[in-house]
Write an enzyme that holds these catalytic residues in place. Structure first.
Site, PDB file in Angstrom:
ATOM      1  CG  HIS A  83      -2.015  -1.025   1.141  1.00  0.00           C
ATOM      2  ND1 HIS A  83      -3.304  -0.728   0.772  1.00  0.00           N
ATOM      3  CD2 HIS A  83      -2.006  -2.359   1.366  1.00  0.00           C
ATOM      4  CE1 HIS A  83      -4.049  -1.823   0.794  1.00  0.00           C
ATOM      5  NE2 HIS A  83      -3.280  -2.827   1.151  1.00  0.00           N
ATOM      6  CG  ASP A 111       0.426   9.082   0.597  1.00  0.00           C
ATOM      7  OD1 ASP A 111       0.517   7.921   1.034  1.00  0.00           O
ATOM      8  OD2 ASP A 111      -0.356   9.927   1.070  1.00  0.00           O
TER       9      ASP A 111
END
Length: 465
Positions: A158, A369
């Site tokens: 992730h 991110d």
């Protein structure tokens, strides 16, 4: 047809799988319900050794079994607080300066992975597919293989995957990549993350990569596996419905009244150094300094719930953020105006979506991110007749999809402040066009597409022998 077994560091409760529109828990639970399955992982509790070693606690919800297990204090300190979040998290987010490595923490990380895998083995049937999530569980497949598990095992990362030069700052980097190669399918958020992994395989592991678009076959450490790019998304229509349903509730009315006609910039993040929160405040300060007409007419609401509060670097970022908010407010506040409202608390998902819908600008500027679902939720929550504008960091994985956003470099405070000025002044027609562009991307790659494409590809991988 086999079941699905999902393994993650934390397991959602049955209630959480129904509460959050578009949330990851909803997607995972939906996949598990299809043919029945198990969601296995840490309960979030720190327990005594006798309780931990008693085995997983099982809760049945229809055809889905939630299997959770507690960690001892030592395991929590070494596996979770130590190697996972003091070593892997900062390095994978390119913050080597904040990384901390201890051999005993790495040993604890591997020990807990092996222990968790051992606790799962008795729940596995021969035709089950196993889907493991995120950086906490990199050695999990290797541990299962050592227990003679021959099922298909997939892994989804992730967070970003760093370049080889950055990854090599972790002393046991080769062991980690060797462990990753025990999976049959590895999924990444972006093409850049996948290429960074391939680069390591070729340059450092003397392996081979055979690419076919965003899918690839990899041979390394005596193993054959596949990699792919799977862009995690949201369910945009469900979020839009939730935001509209909450927009007339008291918290929105109270906020509207307190703003007294000022425009609203909304920013929501976990309190984490990877999110660029201090840089975000500085860019907003430049907006007020360079464009004095906005003083008293625009408010930044920053919601940043604390996380990992027992890790020293997180305590420092909280202190710095509180200090900077106070300094900027001291400089630009008036008797009836506070430029930054910094809220360090949790909010209900529906409340957040309605606040997004109320705002004129979504401000999402992480330094690095994996994807950033807040950016996607902001877009989905907007009123199509009068949408807000998303200001988004080029270092968020979502930047590759949300081309209707105003993209900024969070290290450039002046450039980011100019983007805020443009967003606040943007005409309705341009805002609507950008919103439609972003919504088209969200619908094309929604959360169900992410889930179903990964599981389809995992199911097509030949079973290991």
């Amino acid at each position: 047809m086999g079941r699905l077994i999902v393994v993650s560091n934390r397991v959602a409760t049955p209630a959480q799988t129904k509460e959050s529109a578009g949330g990851l828990a909803v997607a995972v639970f939906g996949a598990l319900k299809g043919d029945g399955g198990i969601w296995f992982g840490w309960s979030g509790d720190v327990v005594s050794e006798s309780v931990a070693h008693a085995g997983p606690s099982l809760v049945l919800d229809g055809s889905v079994t939630f299997a959770t297990i507690g960690l001892t204090r030592k395991d929590y300190d070494q596996y979770y607080r130590g190697f996972s979040n003091a070593t892997l998290w900062p390095v994978f987010h390119y913050r080597n300066d904040l990384a901390h490595y201890e051999r005993d923490e790495y040993a604890g990380y591997r020990r807990v992975n092996a222990w968790l895998a051992h606790k799962l083995v008795n729940l596995i049937r021969p035709d089950d597919n196993i889907w493991v999530h995120d950086y906490h569980l990199i050695p999990f497949a290797e541990a299962l293989r050592s227990e003679s598990v021959e099922n298909r095992i997939g892994f989804f990362l992730h967070i970003p995957f760093p370049s080889p030069q950055v990854l090599q700052t972790i002393p046991p980097h080769e062991e980690l990549v060797r462990s990753l190669c025990c999976y049959d399918l590895i999924g990444f958020q972006t093409r850049n993350d996948q290429l960074a992994f391939h680069d390591y395989i070729v340059r450092n592991a003397r392996g081979e990569v055979f690419e076919d678009g965003e899918s690839a076959r990899v041979e390394a450490f005596g193993r054959k596996l596949r990699t792919g790019v799977y862009r995690i998304g949201v369910f945009p229509d469900e979020i839009a419905e939730q935001a509209a349903r909450y927009e007339n509730r008291q918290h929105v009315i109270d906020l509207e009244q307190s703003l007294e006609g000022s425009k609203l910039i909304m920013s929501v993040d976990r309190l984490d150094y990877s999110k660029g929160l201090v840089e975000r405040f500085h860019a907003f300060e430049q907006l007020l300094e360079r464009e004095p007409e906005w003083r008293g007419k625009v408010t930044l609401v920053q919601i940043a719930p604390p996380t990992r509060s027992d890790v020293a670097s997180y305590k420092r970022i909280r202190e710095e953020l509180e200090r900077e908010a106070g300094r900027i407010n001291g400089r630009y506040s008036g008797l009836d105006y506070t430029p930054i409202r910094y809220l360090s608390q949790q909010y209900d998902h529906g409340e957040l979506m309605s606040l997004f819908r109320e705002s004129q600008v979504g401000y999402v500027t992480p330094l690095h991110d994996g994807m950033n679902l807040v950016a996607k939720e902001y877009v989905a929550a907007q009123n199509p007749r009068d949408p807000g504008v998303l200001v988004l960091s080029i270092f968020a994985g979502a930047a590759g999809e949300l081309t209707g956003a105003l993209l900024v470099n969070p290290h450039d405070a002046a450039g980011t402040s100019e983007a805020l000025q443009r967003a606040l002044s943007m005409p309705l027609a341009e805002r609507q066009a950008r919103y439609e562009t972003n919504m088209e991307a969200l619908r094309r790659n929604n959360l169900g597409v992410w889930r179903d494409s990964f599981l389809r590809d995992l199911g097509n991988v030949p079973k290991p022998h």
